[in-house]
Design a protein around this motif. Structure first.
Motif, PDB file in Angstrom:
ATOM      1  N   ALA A  98      31.586  53.980   0.475  1.00  0.00           N
ATOM      2  CA  ALA A  98      32.018  53.109   1.566  1.00  0.00           C
ATOM      3  C   ALA A  98      33.322  53.575   2.213  1.00  0.00           C
ATOM      4  N   VAL A  99      34.233  54.076   1.395  1.00  0.00           N
ATOM      5  CA  VAL A  99      35.521  54.475   1.965  1.00  0.00           C
ATOM      6  C   VAL A  99      35.351  55.684   2.887  1.00  0.00           C
ATOM      7  N   SER A 100      34.536  56.653   2.453  1.00  0.00           N
ATOM      8  CA  SER A 100      34.262  57.796   3.331  1.00  0.00           C
ATOM      9  C   SER A 100      33.589  57.330   4.612  1.00  0.00           C
ATOM     10  N   ALA A 101      32.650  56.393   4.470  1.00  0.00           N
ATOM     11  CA  ALA A 101      31.946  55.905   5.659  1.00  0.00           C
ATOM     12  C   ALA A 101      32.925  55.226   6.603  1.00  0.00           C
ATOM     13  N   LYS A 102      33.846  54.455   6.033  1.00  0.00           N
ATOM     14  CA  LYS A 102      34.792  53.723   6.875  1.00  0.00           C
ATOM     15  C   LYS A 102      35.777  54.674   7.539  1.00  0.00           C
ATOM     16  N   LEU A 103      36.404  55.510   6.738  1.00  0.00           N
ATOM     17  CA  LEU A 103      37.453  56.368   7.291  1.00  0.00           C
ATOM     18  C   LEU A 103      36.878  57.513   8.110  1.00  0.00           C
ATOM     19  N   GLY A 104      35.603  57.839   7.880  1.00  0.00           N
ATOM     20  CA  GLY A 104      35.005  58.938   8.618  1.00  0.00           C
ATOM     21  C   GLY A 104      34.250  58.459   9.837  1.00  0.00           C
ATOM     22  N   GLY A 105      34.192  57.139  10.028  1.00  0.00           N
ATOM     23  CA  GLY A 105      33.454  56.603  11.168  1.00  0.00           C
ATOM     24  C   GLY A 105      34.119  56.979  12.469  1.00  0.00           C
ATOM     25  N   GLY A 106      33.335  56.981  13.526  1.00  0.00           N
ATOM     26  CA  GLY A 106      33.894  57.257  14.843  1.00  0.00           C
ATOM     27  C   GLY A 106      34.548  58.616  14.899  1.00  0.00           C
ATOM     28  N   GLU A 107      35.723  58.663  15.482  1.00  0.00           N
ATOM     29  CA  GLU A 107      36.402  59.929  15.691  1.00  0.00           C
ATOM     30  C   GLU A 107      37.297  60.258  14.509  1.00  0.00           C
ATOM     31  N   ALA A 108      37.370  59.330  13.562  1.00  0.00           N
ATOM     32  CA  ALA A 108      38.493  59.378  12.643  1.00  0.00           C
ATOM     33  C   ALA A 108      38.341  60.383  11.512  1.00  0.00           C
TER      34      ALA A 108
END
Lengths: 535, 316
Positions: B34-44
């Motif tokens: 989940a953390v990778s998905a959150k922090l890697g979402g969008g442009e980030a």
């Protein structure tokens, strides 16, 4: 029963009438002067998990957050120049490690507290403290040393190494200023709107995940960006962001006037809105275009001639004409055309299958029985990893795959989840990566290509891009920055570190009642000048 | 009876525990987190360094050894606490509980429609003396099952909302917004009910007791509703669990098409984001619904069918 029938008939005739009046070509142009009041019902495609502009990284979230906060500066979408907003003027030192901003008078947060030097310092320190939770800000402030309050109206922000990019970063919503009181709430609470106190032209009203976010006009607002088209308060009383995930329902709701404007119009739905009273504002995203980013340490991509052949073997206009629409531009550099200091390198990116073939021949790659080239038993093949952040990604890559097959290159497409893509990217265990990223500053190239940053190409020290990337990051002077940025773009393409394909474009559509829905420099929504007519 | 009840409750607890454990295992087997998905979402994803990612994972306790994470989560879940959503920062239990009412409204309404139409078709199809009419009616359930709900939903919106403008296409406000999603959901569900009921009605029609009743002079209407339907209802009731599953699964589609909030939307976004706390809250809740429905069905059986009542009593 007869009543239902009558209603249906009425509705049908209304539909016919609307169709006629639309065909008459009443466009937004004759709506008269802007008029305050009303609610803009804006259909968006996904629920922003979090709406705190300091934390989020997706367009869905940033399109909301932008309206709530002001930034120190603003960026002109047409020229890329940095203009005054909360700061009237600013200066930086010679190597761009210190920036001094002079704040304007009279700006207040929606809780009544003043936007002063102390508040700005609190806000910047807080973004830094968020760490990776500030998804974009953590990058902008990676080498942040601290902020000094010089006097109540002056702040000095310092970095440990040259950070020319910071001036542009200071114009983004990610570094938008929140009130000191906002930080009495937790980051999670601010995500849900609780304690999201900015000085922006709109204030947070309500949030219902998967449903709706409502912002209301900030009464007495009068410190808008120098780029805003009017002074004083925003026109709209309210903005209602309605979350409509299904693209067909989004377009249908706009066509049937259940919404005033929508974002993320899919290429297949675009023709519905051409020439019938609907307006379709578009803007290409600045930053790195959708591209095949090569890992030069893997497989056949270690061969520079192979990478160069791939760059030549992609027919970019065919991609935008067939899988996308004319609203999307073929890539003409690794940077999008809306990025400051973008260099037009279209001659290097022209479709040249003959050139590609001769490069491969000269490197000893000969056609195998199935048309794919081989050399000493090695097949000319590479994998590309992608996730579905943009709906058309798969179709685009399938077309590119067919195009490269013609020069004897076998591109293998692998779809992964976002989380997986992040992990693979960090492990370095990939051949080509497919992605784009939005940033209205050329420094984004340093993030991705420099050996001192993410170095996605796994370039060795002494490569031809490091020096120009460092040069562009150490000065805000356009006369020095521009040639350095150009040199970096050229080197990236000439060495095939990346094969750019197309520029992501934001496609909105609005109905006859919505006006002035605009884009800021990073192609996110700026709704200060938006207004609605009728009703 | 008490022992019967006790056994069923123990089974129910086991099912809940198994659902919790299985979802935990599956979410950990998936690549990514989940953390990778959150922090890697969008442009980030660009600016996140491996070190930062590690810090963020530690903050959410994702770097603890698996058994410890499992133990912590299970202990908290026993007290109704599933943790905070990693994607939204909201309380997971709260997210799921607040998404429940709109989903229940649609599924409840859909269930009523499904029983009325599915049951009506089955009864009318088996009762009619016109063979062609019976065949036509009984061909409807297989058709209903085969229609993709996604397509049906879009079709309904296109016609009733975009063309006729009778009902809103979006949102979860008011009864009007319930109609189309409920119909969409009722079609496959009603089809299952119709099919099962029609089959058991036909079986009962062929039973000797039916002929005896008719021979004794009972009217066809009385036999159909008085005797057959009651007997045929038992197998139909057995599929209540299937129907409930159908409704919950269907809500993912209807809530997406009709832009509604609800369990379906919460689930699909939580699964995409690998948002463990929310997924687990949803799964345990769904398992709870199944367990309660099945328990209720098992308790209603003896009331409908005295044979079961006697058998269970004999067992105990």
């Amino acid at each position: 029963m007869s009543r239902t029938a009558a209603t249906s008939l009425l509705a049908l005739s209304a539909l016919v009438l609307t169709a006629c009046s639309s065909a008459g070509g009443s466009t937004g142009a004759d709506a008269g002067p802007p008029k305050p009041g009303g609610t803009l019902r804006l259909g968006i495609s996904s629920s922003p998990d979090c709406i705190d502009p300091q934390q989020v990284g997706t367009n869905a979230s940033l399109n909301v957050g932008r309206q709530l906060v002001d930034s120190l500066t603003d960026q002109d979408p047409s020229t890329g120049e940095i203009k005054p907003w909360l700061a009237e003027k600013w200066e930086s030192n010679a190597d761009s490690t210190a920036f001094t901003f002079h704040l304007r008078d009279g700006a207040t947060f929606s809780d009544g507290s003043p936007v002063d030097a102390a508040a700005v310092k609190t806000s910047f320190d807080a973004v830094k403290a968020l760490g990776p939770k500030s998804q974009l800000g953590s990058g902008y402030l990676a080498v942040y040393k601290g902020t000094t309050v010089v006097d109540p109206k002056t702040i000095k922000i310092e970095f440990s190494v040259p950070s020319a990019q910071f001036l542009q970063a200071s114009s983004t919503m990610s570094l938008g200023i929140l009130a000191p009181a906002a930080y009495r709430k937790t980051a999670d609470q601010r995500c849900q709107g609780d304690g999201l106190i900015g000085s922006g032209p709109f204030v947070f009203e309500s949030l219902k995940q998967n449903q709706e976010i409502v912002l209301a006009k900030r009464k007495g607002y009068g410190w808008g960006s120098s780029l805003f088209k009017h002074r004083g308060e925003a026109y709209l009383d309210k903005i209602a962001y309605k979350i409509v995930p299904e693209p067909g329902v989004r377009t249908g709701s706009l066509a049937s006037a259940q919404l005033d404007a929508i974002t993320d119009v899919q290429p297949v739905d675009e023709p519905q809105f051409t020439g019938n009273g609907f307006t379709e504002p578009t803007r290409p995203n600045p930053g790195v275009v959708f591209n095949l980013h090569a890992n030069v340490t893997k497989g056949v991509l270690t061969d520079e001639k192979v990478r160069q052949a791939v760059v030549k073997g992609i027919n970019r206009p065919e991609v935008t004409n067939t899988v996308l629409t004319p609203n999307y531009k073929p890539a003409t550099s690794i940077l999008g055309s809306a990025t400051p200091f973008y260099a037009d390198l279209s001659p290097l990116l022209a479709y040249d299958p003959a050139g590609a073939t001769s490069l491969l021949e000269s490197a000893g790659w000969v056609p195998g029985p199935d048309g794919i080239r081989t050399k000493n038993g090695q097949r000319l093949t590479a994998k590309v990893l992608f996730s579905l952040v943009f709906n058309q990604n798969k179709s685009v890559l399938e077309l590119v795959q067919q195009q490269l097959r013609k020069i004897g290159f076998d591109l293998q497409i692998e779809q992964r989840t976002t989380a997986e893509t992040v992990q693979v990217t960090q492990s370095g265990n990939y051949e080509y990566l497919w992605y784009n990223t939005t940033r209205a500053d050329p420094d984004i190239l340093r993030n991705l290509f420099s050996t001192k940053a993410n170095n996605r190409s796994k370039l060795p020290a002494g490569n031809p891009v490091d020096a120009p990337l460092d040069a562009q990051s150490s000065t805000v002077d356009p006369a020095k920055r521009k040639p350095a940025a150009e040199e970096a773009q050229r080197a990236i393409i000439e060495h095939g570190y990346s094969a750019p394909v197309f520029e992501l474009t934001q496609v909105l559509a609005h109905g006859p009642n919505a006006h002035g829905v605009g884009f800021e420099a990073s192609s996110r929504l700026q709704l200060f000048d938006a207004w609605v007519s009728g009703s | 009876m008490t022992r019967y009840l006790l056994r069923r409750i123990l089974q129910a607890v086991f099912v809940l525990w198994a659902a919790f454990t299985l979802s935990f295992v599956i979410l950990y087997l998936l690549p990514g987190d989940a953390v990778s998905a959150k922090l890697g979402g969008g442009e980030a994803g660009l600016s996140v360094t491996p070190e930062q990612l590690a810090v963020a994972k530690a903050e959410y306790g994702l770097d603890d050894p698996l058994p410890l994470q499992y133990g912590k989560r299970l202990f908290a879940a026993l007290q109704g606490d599933f943790g905070r959503s990693i994607a939204t920062g909201d309380d997971a239990t709260n997210m799921v509980v607040s998404a429940l009412p709109p989903t229940l409204a649609v599924t409840g309404f859909a269930l009523v429609l499904a029983v009325l139409f599915g049951g009506g078709i089955a009864i009318a199809g088996t009762y009619t003396r016109h063979r062609w009419l019976g065949n036509a009616l009984l061909a409807l359930p297989p058709l209903g099952i085969s229609l993709p709900p996604f397509w049906v939903g879009l079709l309904l919106i296109q016609f009733f909302s975009f063309q006729l403008r009778l009902v809103p296409a979006l949102g979860s406000n008011g009864f009007e917004s319930l109609i189309l999603p409920a119909i969409t959901l009722a079609i496959p569900t009603g089809a299952i009910i119709g099919q099962v009921l029609a089959k058991s009605l036909r079986t009962q029609l062929a039973e000797p007791y039916t002929e005896i009743a008719l021979a004794k002079g009972a009217s066809r209407l009385r036999v159909h509703f008085g005797h057959i339907l009651r007997n045929a209802a038992v197998p139909t009731l057995t599929i209540a669990g299937v129907v409930a599953g159908n409704l919950i699964a269907g809500s993912v589609i209807t809530e997406t098409v009709f832009s509604r909030d609800g369990i379906g939307r919460v689930t699909s976004s939580a699964v995409t984001a690998q948002d463990i706390p929310v997924v687990q809250a949803v799964i345990v809740l769904a398992a709870l619904v199944f367990v309660v429905i099945n328990l209720a069905v098992d308790l209603v059986y003896p009331l409908l069918d005295p044979r079961i009542r006697h058998r269970e009593t004999a067992d105990a």
